[in-house]
Design a protein around this motif. Structure first.
Motif, PDB file in Angstrom:
ATOM      1  N   GLY A  92      35.493  35.989  44.679  1.00  0.00           N
ATOM      2  CA  GLY A  92      35.953  36.787  43.541  1.00  0.00           C
ATOM      3  C   GLY A  92      37.134  37.665  43.915  1.00  0.00           C
ATOM      4  N   ALA A  93      37.057  38.331  45.077  1.00  0.00           N
ATOM      5  CA  ALA A  93      38.167  39.191  45.512  1.00  0.00           C
ATOM      6  C   ALA A  93      39.440  38.388  45.712  1.00  0.00           C
ATOM      7  N   THR A  94      39.315  37.202  46.297  1.00  0.00           N
ATOM      8  CA  THR A  94      40.508  36.372  46.525  1.00  0.00           C
ATOM      9  C   THR A  94      41.108  35.901  45.206  1.00  0.00           C
ATOM     10  N   ASN A  95      40.281  35.768  44.164  1.00  0.00           N
ATOM     11  CA  ASN A  95      40.780  35.293  42.878  1.00  0.00           C
ATOM     12  C   ASN A  95      41.775  36.263  42.253  1.00  0.00           C
ATOM     13  N   LEU A  96      41.733  37.511  42.695  1.00  0.00           N
ATOM     14  CA  LEU A  96      42.672  38.510  42.183  1.00  0.00           C
ATOM     15  C   LEU A  96      44.085  38.310  42.724  1.00  0.00           C
ATOM     16  N   TYR A  97      44.217  37.572  43.844  1.00  0.00           N
ATOM     17  CA  TYR A  97      45.509  37.442  44.521  1.00  0.00           C
ATOM     18  C   TYR A  97      45.883  36.002  44.869  1.00  0.00           C
ATOM     19  N   SER A  98      45.014  35.054  44.606  1.00  0.00           N
ATOM     20  CA  SER A  98      45.271  33.676  45.040  1.00  0.00           C
ATOM     21  C   SER A  98      46.481  33.049  44.355  1.00  0.00           C
ATOM     22  N   SER A  99      46.819  33.517  43.157  1.00  0.00           N
ATOM     23  CA  SER A  99      47.967  32.930  42.449  1.00  0.00           C
ATOM     24  C   SER A  99      49.301  33.482  42.942  1.00  0.00           C
ATOM     25  N   SER A 100      49.250  34.596  43.689  1.00  0.00           N
ATOM     26  CA  SER A 100      50.505  35.220  44.118  1.00  0.00           C
ATOM     27  C   SER A 100      50.702  35.247  45.632  1.00  0.00           C
ATOM     28  N   GLU A 101      49.634  35.016  46.385  1.00  0.00           N
ATOM     29  CA  GLU A 101      49.731  35.088  47.844  1.00  0.00           C
ATOM     30  C   GLU A 101      49.130  33.826  48.462  1.00  0.00           C
ATOM     31  N   ALA A 102      49.956  33.061  49.156  1.00  0.00           N
ATOM     32  CA  ALA A 102      49.548  31.761  49.681  1.00  0.00           C
ATOM     33  C   ALA A 102      48.409  31.870  50.689  1.00  0.00           C
ATOM     34  N   ASP A 103      48.447  32.895  51.552  1.00  0.00           N
ATOM     35  CA  ASP A 103      47.403  33.000  52.571  1.00  0.00           C
ATOM     36  C   ASP A 103      46.056  33.353  51.950  1.00  0.00           C
ATOM     37  N   VAL A 104      46.082  34.133  50.866  1.00  0.00           N
ATOM     38  CA  VAL A 104      44.835  34.434  50.166  1.00  0.00           C
ATOM     39  C   VAL A 104      44.336  33.198  49.435  1.00  0.00           C
ATOM     40  N   ALA A 105      45.251  32.416  48.889  1.00  0.00           N
ATOM     41  CA  ALA A 105      44.873  31.158  48.223  1.00  0.00           C
ATOM     42  C   ALA A 105      44.204  30.209  49.209  1.00  0.00           C
ATOM     43  N   LEU A 106      44.715  30.167  50.447  1.00  0.00           N
ATOM     44  CA  LEU A 106      44.110  29.318  51.470  1.00  0.00           C
ATOM     45  C   LEU A 106      42.705  29.804  51.810  1.00  0.00           C
ATOM     46  N   LEU A 107      42.540  31.108  51.921  1.00  0.00           N
ATOM     47  CA  LEU A 107      41.221  31.679  52.174  1.00  0.00           C
ATOM     48  C   LEU A 107      40.263  31.325  51.050  1.00  0.00           C
ATOM     49  N   GLN A 108      40.737  31.461  49.813  1.00  0.00           N
ATOM     50  CA  GLN A 108      39.881  31.132  48.681  1.00  0.00           C
ATOM     51  C   GLN A 108      39.480  29.663  48.690  1.00  0.00           C
ATOM     52  N   SER A 109      40.409  28.797  49.052  1.00  0.00           N
ATOM     53  CA  SER A 109      40.113  27.368  49.089  1.00  0.00           C
ATOM     54  C   SER A 109      38.990  27.061  50.082  1.00  0.00           C
ATOM     55  N   LYS A 110      39.039  27.714  51.242  1.00  0.00           N
ATOM     56  CA  LYS A 110      37.998  27.495  52.257  1.00  0.00           C
ATOM     57  C   LYS A 110      36.629  27.958  51.748  1.00  0.00           C
ATOM     58  N   LEU A 115      31.207  26.816  48.980  1.00  0.00           N
ATOM     59  CA  LEU A 115      30.350  26.971  47.812  1.00  0.00           C
ATOM     60  C   LEU A 115      30.034  25.624  47.174  1.00  0.00           C
ATOM     61  N   LEU A 116      30.998  24.714  47.192  1.00  0.00           N
ATOM     62  CA  LEU A 116      30.741  23.363  46.669  1.00  0.00           C
ATOM     63  C   LEU A 116      29.667  22.651  47.474  1.00  0.00           C
ATOM     64  N   ASP A 121      29.913  25.049  41.681  1.00  0.00           N
ATOM     65  CA  ASP A 121      31.273  24.916  41.183  1.00  0.00           C
ATOM     66  C   ASP A 121      31.672  26.269  40.606  1.00  0.00           C
ATOM     67  N   THR A 122      32.644  26.929  41.223  1.00  0.00           N
ATOM     68  CA  THR A 122      33.021  28.287  40.816  1.00  0.00           C
ATOM     69  C   THR A 122      33.676  28.334  39.444  1.00  0.00           C
ATOM     70  N   LYS A 123      33.935  27.192  38.847  1.00  0.00           N
ATOM     71  CA  LYS A 123      34.512  27.149  37.501  1.00  0.00           C
ATOM     72  C   LYS A 123      33.458  26.890  36.435  1.00  0.00           C
ATOM     73  N   SER A 124      32.185  26.971  36.830  1.00  0.00           N
ATOM     74  CA  SER A 124      31.119  26.627  35.886  1.00  0.00           C
ATOM     75  C   SER A 124      30.018  27.677  35.880  1.00  0.00           C
ATOM     76  N   SER A 125      29.033  27.456  35.031  1.00  0.00           N
ATOM     77  CA  SER A 125      27.899  28.372  34.913  1.00  0.00           C
ATOM     78  C   SER A 125      26.970  28.301  36.118  1.00  0.00           C
ATOM     79  N   CYS A 152      36.591  39.598  38.068  1.00  0.00           N
ATOM     80  CA  CYS A 152      37.631  38.922  38.852  1.00  0.00           C
ATOM     81  C   CYS A 152      37.999  37.559  38.272  1.00  0.00           C
ATOM     82  N   GLY A 153      37.423  37.195  37.120  1.00  0.00           N
ATOM     83  CA  GLY A 153      37.764  35.931  36.470  1.00  0.00           C
ATOM     84  C   GLY A 153      36.982  34.741  36.965  1.00  0.00           C
ATOM     85  N   VAL A 154      35.805  34.966  37.533  1.00  0.00           N
ATOM     86  CA  VAL A 154      34.973  33.876  38.044  1.00  0.00           C
ATOM     87  C   VAL A 154      33.652  33.869  37.272  1.00  0.00           C
ATOM     88  N   PRO A 155      33.301  32.778  36.591  1.00  0.00           N
ATOM     89  CA  PRO A 155      34.044  31.517  36.579  1.00  0.00           C
ATOM     90  C   PRO A 155      35.210  31.493  35.583  1.00  0.00           C
TER      91      PRO A 155
END
Length: 599
Positions: A92-110, A115-116, A121-125, A152-155
């Protein structure tokens, strides 16, 4: 091991202990850093003023990047295996910055990949499904997690459709009524009930009647929250709780409140140099008591009289001397730290009483010790057991009576009776003795069939149910053995205590590992904490070989790994932590007891 070997090790560790004292002359310890604390604090800073706290947020993310597990998960401590709850909050915290900071986006991806693998699935219920199923009726942790994820926009923008509404308006009832209503959160989480409940109310659709009642309750609830806030700004001196309160109020439209400003200031002040946060500022009262009592009969050799007086005066000074504003607790108890946000509790109070009796002649500490015992008797539940914070709360596990606190209170009250003698008035003496009888009954009823007791605030990450019967049994055994030596106990009570001790010893002996160590249960990897506690509990029993083998293992472990702490503590609905002083103080106590028996 030979007596001189044990003494040499004791002297070595005692020097380390003295060096670990803080400049104020007592111990603060050091709690492990917490990925959960980091994630929630980052979110609170972001919602409050992302630009102002840009550096603090960046440092927090740097710590997360450096402490992610190999599988992309985060656990409660750097030594903990990953879990969904903490990993979701980081996501959730990374979702606040993943669209603007590449290193945070990489962290979120991991983290997302981990979680998968857990079927989420973080985009679902599935996010809400998992968390609500995991924590079930206890909303203490599940609802704040889902609330932060939703903010934080999740999901997605519909996140709050699945978040249960916390009945924050119930907090306005007189405290005496709390235990009669199903508030779905433990007693020490009332600030979260209010703040998180308000933001859910603001974000979620509800019935016309519900909106009418809650609209009329918001202003008074916020006023109550302000009264509950300590001078430090940190609710319970806890980073996660304070951050949840702040981010909820900010997103509910109350970011300009003083309680938020103070909370954000607390978070800024408590961030560590490496960018992390612990779950709580410290456990200074608790670890100071452990440190002093670990020295036992050698305390005068290790601590000067001046230092002992300084510690005792500090503990007397921080005793709660008024009705506590947080939960209405009566005067006489002690909380876990000297900081303003601590609340008197059923483990630190007996621990401090025993520490004062160790440090000073009874004539100099009789008043605070007896007041502490009065407080404990007032805390005791009808079942004879002792809870942590509030009498009569029993719906959720962390508010119920438990064995280790009950044994601790029994020893403290018994030791006070023994020390004060006729100095306690007749009414108090009868009350104290009745309390002890009730505590013994509770321990008899709650000793498991295998002789063990289950603790409340301590566990083991590697047992199947995360319980720690070795810790619980070792602590209760030690308390009972020490109490059984008190002269005031009548033969009948001594006989009953002796039976409890015998059954507990059998469990500990049968639960040790082949290498001489103890973990949380049989066949669980040994730790310095659990092994030292088990040795202390068995010293003086007929199981000398088990003690000797345990001491040899401790010696080997110390030479190989030093005083490396293991996650053993539980907090805020099963949040793990380790404490730097646990292996040191527990090992010193085991050595102290072993040396005494060799004299």
């Amino acid at each position: 091991m030979e007596k001189q070997e044990l003494q040499n090790r004791f002297d070595e560790l005692a020097k380390i202990l003295v060096k670990d004292m803080n400049p104020q002359g007592f111990w603060s310890g050091e709690l492990s850093s917490s990925a959960l604390g980091v994630a929630v604090a980052i979110a609170a800073f972001h919602f409050y003023d992302a630009e102002q706290f840009k550096l603090e947020i960046a440092k927090g993310f740097d710590w997360l990047k450096n402490n992610i597990n190999a599988d992309g998960s985060f656990g409660d401590s750097p030594q903990s295996p990953g879990n969904v709850s903490t990993s979701l909050l980081v996501y959730g915290a990374t979702n606040l910055y993943s669209s603007s900071e590449a290193d945070v986006a990489l962290l979120q991806s991991k983290v997302g990949q981990y979680l998968l693998t857990e079927g989420i699935d973080t985009k679902s219920s599935q996010v809400a499904d998992y968390i609500l199923e995991h924590y079930r009726k206890d909303y203490t942790f599940s609802v704040p997690i889902l609330t932060m994820c939703g903010l934080c926009g999740v999901p997605d923008e519909r996140a709050f459709d699945r978040v249960p509404q916390l009945p924050f308006e119930m907090a306005l009832l007189p405290r005496g009524f709390y235990r009669f209503f199903n508030l779905s959160v433990v007693s020490y989480a009332i600030p979260a009930l209010i703040a998180v409940g308000i933001v859910i109310f603001k974000k979620k659709k509800s019935s016309a009647f519900g909106r009418f009642v809650r609209n009329r309750s918001v202003r008074k609830s916020l006023a109550l929250l302000d009264r509950l806030a300590p001078a430090s700004g940190g609710f319970l001196e806890a980073i996660p709780l304070t951050a949840f309160v702040c981010l909820s109020l900010i997103e509910a439209g109350y970011g300009d409140l003083e309680v938020v400003k103070k909370g954000i200031g607390f978070l800024k002040q408590t961030q560590r140099g490496d960018g992390s946060w612990p779950i709580d500022v410290d456990l200074s009262t608790w670890v100071t008591g452990l440190s002093v009592r670990a020295l036992r009969n050698q305390k005068d050799k290790v601590l000067s009289q001046e230092v002992q007086d300084q510690i005792a005066n500090h503990l007397v000074r921080i005793q709660n001397k008024q009705v506590h504003p947080f939960n209405g607790s009566q005067p006489g108890g002690w909380g876990w730290t000297n900081h303003a946000g601590a609340v008197p509790d059923g483990d630190d109070t007996p621990g401090t009483i025993l520490t004062l009796l160790k440090l000073k002649p009874i004539g100099e500490v009789q008043a605070p010790a007896v007041a502490g015992c009065d407080w404990l008797v007032g805390l005791q539940n009808r079942d004879g057991g002792f809870p942590t914070f509030s009498r009569g709360w029993s719906k959720l596990p962390f508010d119920q009576s438990c064995a280790d606190l009950t044994g601790h209170a029994l020893l403290a009250i018994s030791a006070t009776i023994e020390a004060v003698g006729d100095g306690v008035n007749g009414k108090q003496s009868k009350m104290f003795r009745t309390s002890i009888v009730g505590a013994i009954k509770y321990l008899e009823k709650n000793q498991q069939a295998n002789g063990s007791w289950i603790p409340l605030w301590f566990g083991n990450q590697l047992t199947s149910d995360h319980s720690n019967p070795v810790y619980g049994t070792a602590r209760v055994l030690t308390y009972l053995r020490d109490a059984s030596r008190h002269q005031w106990l009548n033969p009948n009570l001594k006989s009953r205590v002796s039976e409890l001790i015998s059954r507990g010893e059998q469990f500990l002996v049968h639960s040790r590992n082949e290498d001489g160590s103890w973990g949380g249960d049989k066949s669980v990897v040994g730790t310095m904490e659990e092994t030292a506690l088990a040795v202390s509990a068995l010293t003086g029993s007929e199981h000398q070989k088990a003690c000797d083998d345990g001491l040899k293992w401790l010696d080997f472990s110390f030479k190989r790994n030093g005083l490396r702490p293991s996650p053993i503590g539980l907090y805020f609905a099963s949040l793990w932590y380790d404490e730097k002083l646990y292996p040191l103080s527990f090992y010193l106590e085991a050595l102290s007891r072993a040396i005494e028996k060799l004299k």
